[in-house]
Structure formats: structure tokens, C-alpha cells
Design an enzyme around this catalytic site. Sequence first.
Site, short mmCIF file in Angstrom:
data_model
loop_
_atom_site.label_atom_id
_atom_site.label_comp_id
_atom_site.label_asym_id
_atom_site.label_seq_id
_atom_site.Cartn_x
_atom_site.Cartn_y
_atom_site.Cartn_z
N ASP A 1 8.99 7.71 2.28
CA ASP A 1 7.54 7.91 2.20
C ASP A 1 6.96 8.51 3.48
O ASP A 1 5.78 8.32 3.78
CB ASP A 1 6.81 6.60 1.87
CG ASP A 1 7.23 6.02 0.53
OD1 ASP A 1 7.66 6.79 -0.34
OD2 ASP A 1 7.12 4.78 0.37
N GLU A 2 7.76 9.24 4.23
CA GLU A 2 7.30 9.79 5.50
C GLU A 2 7.34 11.32 5.52
O GLU A 2 7.04 11.94 6.53
CB GLU A 2 8.18 9.27 6.65
CG GLU A 2 8.05 7.78 6.92
CD GLU A 2 6.81 7.43 7.73
OE1 GLU A 2 6.09 8.37 8.13
OE2 GLU A 2 6.55 6.24 7.94
#
Length: 289
Positions: A233-234
Site C-alpha cells: 500500500d505504498e
Amino acid sequence: MTTKPRFILKLSCPDQAGIVHAVSAYLLERGGNIITSAQHGDPDHQRFFMRIEFECADASQDAASLKQGFESLAARLQMDWTLVAKEAKARVVIMVSKLGHCLNDLLFRWQTGHLPVEIVAIISNHRDFYQLAASHNIPFHHLPLLNSTAEQKAAQEAKVREVLTEQQVDLVVLARYMQVLSQELCQFLAGRAINIHHSFLPSFKGAKPYHQAHERGVKLIGATAHYVTSDLDEGPIIEQEVARIDHSMAPEQLVSIGRDTECVTLARAIQWHAEHRVLMNGKRTVVFR
């Protein structure tokens, strides 16, 4: 009447004087006529970004010859660049688990001509959407994960890579594919895999973000489409959208509202990627809409 061929050139390079002039002069020499042009200079990274759509008077002109001639200029200005025929469609594989709202939305947009890609396969770790894929005449690959052992995951991802290689895939879309990809697969797909996360990142990462949002009493929920990296999720964000909520809503209502937001956000990101409107800028993106 002969149609003039159209092309898209996108590039980034260290910011310096004369970039626009040099690129425009090259296109003019090749009989190119610029239809649209967008550019951005990033003072934080001292980089220049540009996207040009152009046509050529010579109907026999092709992307290969244009690229060959552009190579020396690109090398001199230290460019990261691509040049493609506008009519070429990205070959896409969609990966999905048991939630099919994004998959169904993408298939509808594609079949009605509103998504400029070619969906060549669907991969899932469950059988739930076999009939949906068949109804659209798209090959469906059921690649289950029976347990979470490293050996089993590696074997399953090897089969995923086989499908992607065989289909000569340009883009992988994780349409609520609820599995964490290995670092090796993330590296294999670097810059050509888009994930939809059901949260307005960087808030509420990981599992059950709508429940996290409800617990915190937020007034807006959102969805984020981003490139996949090995950092969960980065990845660089391409597009985000929000929906307003209030204190009276249960987590299940947030989930329902959020699904529409996810569909719209993911479709936009795919379209912009397919139209070569997204350029990487470190941990960020430049998007020429």
C-alpha cells in the site's frame, strides 16, 4: 481519404533549457504535427515531464522508425521515454479474488468501448467469476492458494508469470485481488501493475480500512489506485476519489458506498495509464489528464 498516423511521446529528464525546442524540432523534421502537448517542471527533483500527441503527414510512418531517430536526442538529454502508436491498445490481465464489483465494472466499460485496453485474461485464486469471464469470452485461469506456505505461494506465482509472459501483458490490474504479491513478482511487474485500495491512502492501510474509518469517525472515505511495489500500500498514487459519510452509518454502509468509489477510481487510473498519461516521479506520479 488516408488517415494520418498518430503517436504519443512521453518523457522525463533532468530539467534544462531547450528540451521543448529540441523535441519539437525533431518532430518537425519527421513531418510531425503536434495535436496536444502537456509539460511539467518539478522543482523538488529538478526534472522535466512531457506528453505529446502528434500526427505525421506520411501515412507510412511508424513508431519503430520514429523511435530509432529519437534515440540520440533522448540519450543526449538523459531521457526516460516511450513513443507508441496511439491506436495500440495495452494488453491487460485482471487479477481478482472473491469481490467482483471492480471486475464487473471494468468488463462493462471495456465491452462498451469506454476503456481503451484489450483484456486478454482473468486470473483468480477462486472460481467465483468463471462464468462472468466466459460471458465476455475472456480466458479464466483459476490458480488457487490452498495454504499460505512459501512453497505453495511461489508455485502459484510462477504460474501467474507464465500466463503474463504467454499473453505478452502490458498491464496487470489487481481488482480486489486479496493476496500480497511477493517481492519477486512485484519487481517483475514494476511500473505495469495497478492496485485498487479501499481507502484514501496513506490513511487506513491494510485489512478492513472501512471499519478503521468508522472507528475513527471520519467524514470522508475514499479509494486509491496506485502502482504495485513490494512495500504494501505504498506504491506511487495515480488517482484517488472520496465519498462523504456521516455518524449514522454502519461499517457495512461504508463498504457499500466505497465500492462505487473503488470502481470509478480504478477505471480512471487504468485509462490514464493506457493513454500514456502517467509518468513516474520517484515515489510520486505526474498525471497529464
